[in-house]
Write an enzyme that holds these catalytic residues in place. Structure first.
Site, PDB file in Angstrom:
ATOM      1  N   GLU A 137      40.114  50.363  28.302  1.00 47.02           N
ATOM      2  CA  GLU A 137      39.852  48.978  29.221  1.00 47.02           C
ATOM      3  C   GLU A 137      39.109  47.809  28.350  1.00 47.02           C
ATOM      4  OE1 GLU A 137      37.176  50.185  32.388  1.00 47.02           O
ATOM      5  OE2 GLU A 137      37.695  48.466  33.472  1.00 47.02           O
ATOM      6  N   LYS A 173      43.767  45.163  37.277  1.00 44.78           N
ATOM      7  CA  LYS A 173      43.044  46.153  38.045  1.00 44.78           C
ATOM      8  C   LYS A 173      42.830  46.004  39.365  1.00 44.78           C
ATOM      9  CE  LYS A 173      38.730  48.942  37.244  1.00 44.78           C
ATOM     10  NZ  LYS A 173      37.428  48.897  36.235  1.00 44.78           N
ATOM     11  N   CYS A 228      40.679  52.382  34.469  1.00 38.66           N
ATOM     12  CA  CYS A 228      39.592  53.102  34.864  1.00 38.66           C
ATOM     13  C   CYS A 228      39.350  53.620  36.524  1.00 38.66           C
ATOM     14  CB  CYS A 228      38.311  52.391  34.377  1.00 38.66           C
ATOM     15  SG  CYS A 228      36.747  53.375  34.118  1.00 38.66           S
ATOM     16  N   VAL A 254      31.894  55.649  32.945  1.00 34.34           N
ATOM     17  CA  VAL A 254      30.305  55.946  32.643  1.00 34.34           C
ATOM     18  C   VAL A 254      29.659  56.992  33.671  1.00 34.34           C
ATOM     19  CG1 VAL A 254      30.004  53.568  32.265  1.00 34.34           C
ATOM     20  CG2 VAL A 254      29.781  54.154  34.706  1.00 34.34           C
TER      21      VAL A 254
END
Ligand code: ACM
Length: 261
Positions: free
Chosen positions: A39, A110, A143, A170
């Site tokens: 990304e 996205k 993501c 993350v």
């Protein structure tokens, strides 16, 4: 068919450095048919504020990055899918581009924005497109889209054999959710994550290729940049039977799912 996934560590706001890092790895991808990058590969991720993102947008335009990818798609005779910072007038999108050596392109924006991305980017407005390369149908999710089963299902119902999943992960949730979606839809998934840090966020690598049984075909570790090569047989995704008598798509009950909408 050979898939290459590039686990990189983009530098925030430094597109030239990021292009240099990516080209260093692409130069070792001459055997690949499909190449997947993370990304926001040209820009880095965590701008923190709209003002900092605007500063990037004043000095960079995605045309430069797209031209670079086009050049490599022809040079390597491979389709390339990459996340990037898209600028459309005053609007920014967290997008993914598909480019093939014939110059075919497809853009995805996205749909599901993560944390303070919503202060910087507009939510995606192009649905969930699908394209074909070498007889293989390819979808894209970016993501955090992974957390929304509807997105995977729409792409599977459109016939996706493989979903390219450029990421800047993350948390560890994707390591549970993504293989489950590979099983649920009987598809390949190429989750391509980054490493390193941006303004306090730590990205956890582990770029992985999952097969239609949810098994790990290959993966990289959490920290190092590099290339993950996998061989896939797209025929595996055409068999949607999960038992001798159960088909993962045809056994759905849309007649009783209306409460979803
Ligand atoms: C994410 O969507 N970058 C976690």
């Amino acid at each position: 068919m050979k898939v290459a996934q590039l686990q990189i560590n983009p530098v925030l706001g430094k597109e030239e450095d990021n292009i240099k890092q990516i080209s260093g790895l692409l130069n070792n991808c001459s055997d690949a048919d499909i190449i997947v990058l993370p990304e926001l590969a040209n820009s880095g991720y965590n701008f923190l504020t709209k003002e900092r993102a605007e500063l990037f947008a004043v000095h960079h335009h995605h045309d430069n990055f797209i031209s670079f990818l086009k050049e490599y798609s022809v040079k390597l005779n491979a389709a390339i899918i990459s996340g990037y910072f898209e600028i459309d007038g005053d609007n920014y999108y967290n997008s993914s581009i598909f480019i093939d050596p014939k110059g075919n392109m497809c853009n995805y924006r996205k749909a599901h924005l993560f944390m303070n991305e919503r202060n910087i980017f507009q939510p995606g407005n192009v649905g969930f497109p699908i394209m074909e390369y070498m007889g293989v149908k390819i979808g894209m999710l970016i993501c955090f889209d992974y957390l929304f089963p509807e997105a995977w299902r729409i792409l599977a119902l459109k016939g996706a054999d493989i979903i390219a999943h450029p990421s800047n992960l993350v948390t560890l949730n994707a390591r549970k959710v993504v293989p489950a979606q590979a099983v649920i839809n009987r598809i390949f998934i190429a989750t391509t994550n980054r490493t390193g840090k941006d303004n306090g966020l730590v990205f956890n690598g582990n770029t992985t290729l999952y097969n239609p049984s949810g098994e790990i075909v290959a993966s990289l570790n959490d920290h190092e940049t590099g290339i993950l090569f996998s061989d896939i047989d797209p025929e595996m995704t055409r068999n949607k039977m999960i038992t001798d008598l159960n088909h993962v798509l045809n056994d759905r009950r849309p007649d009783i799912y209306s409460e979803l909408l």
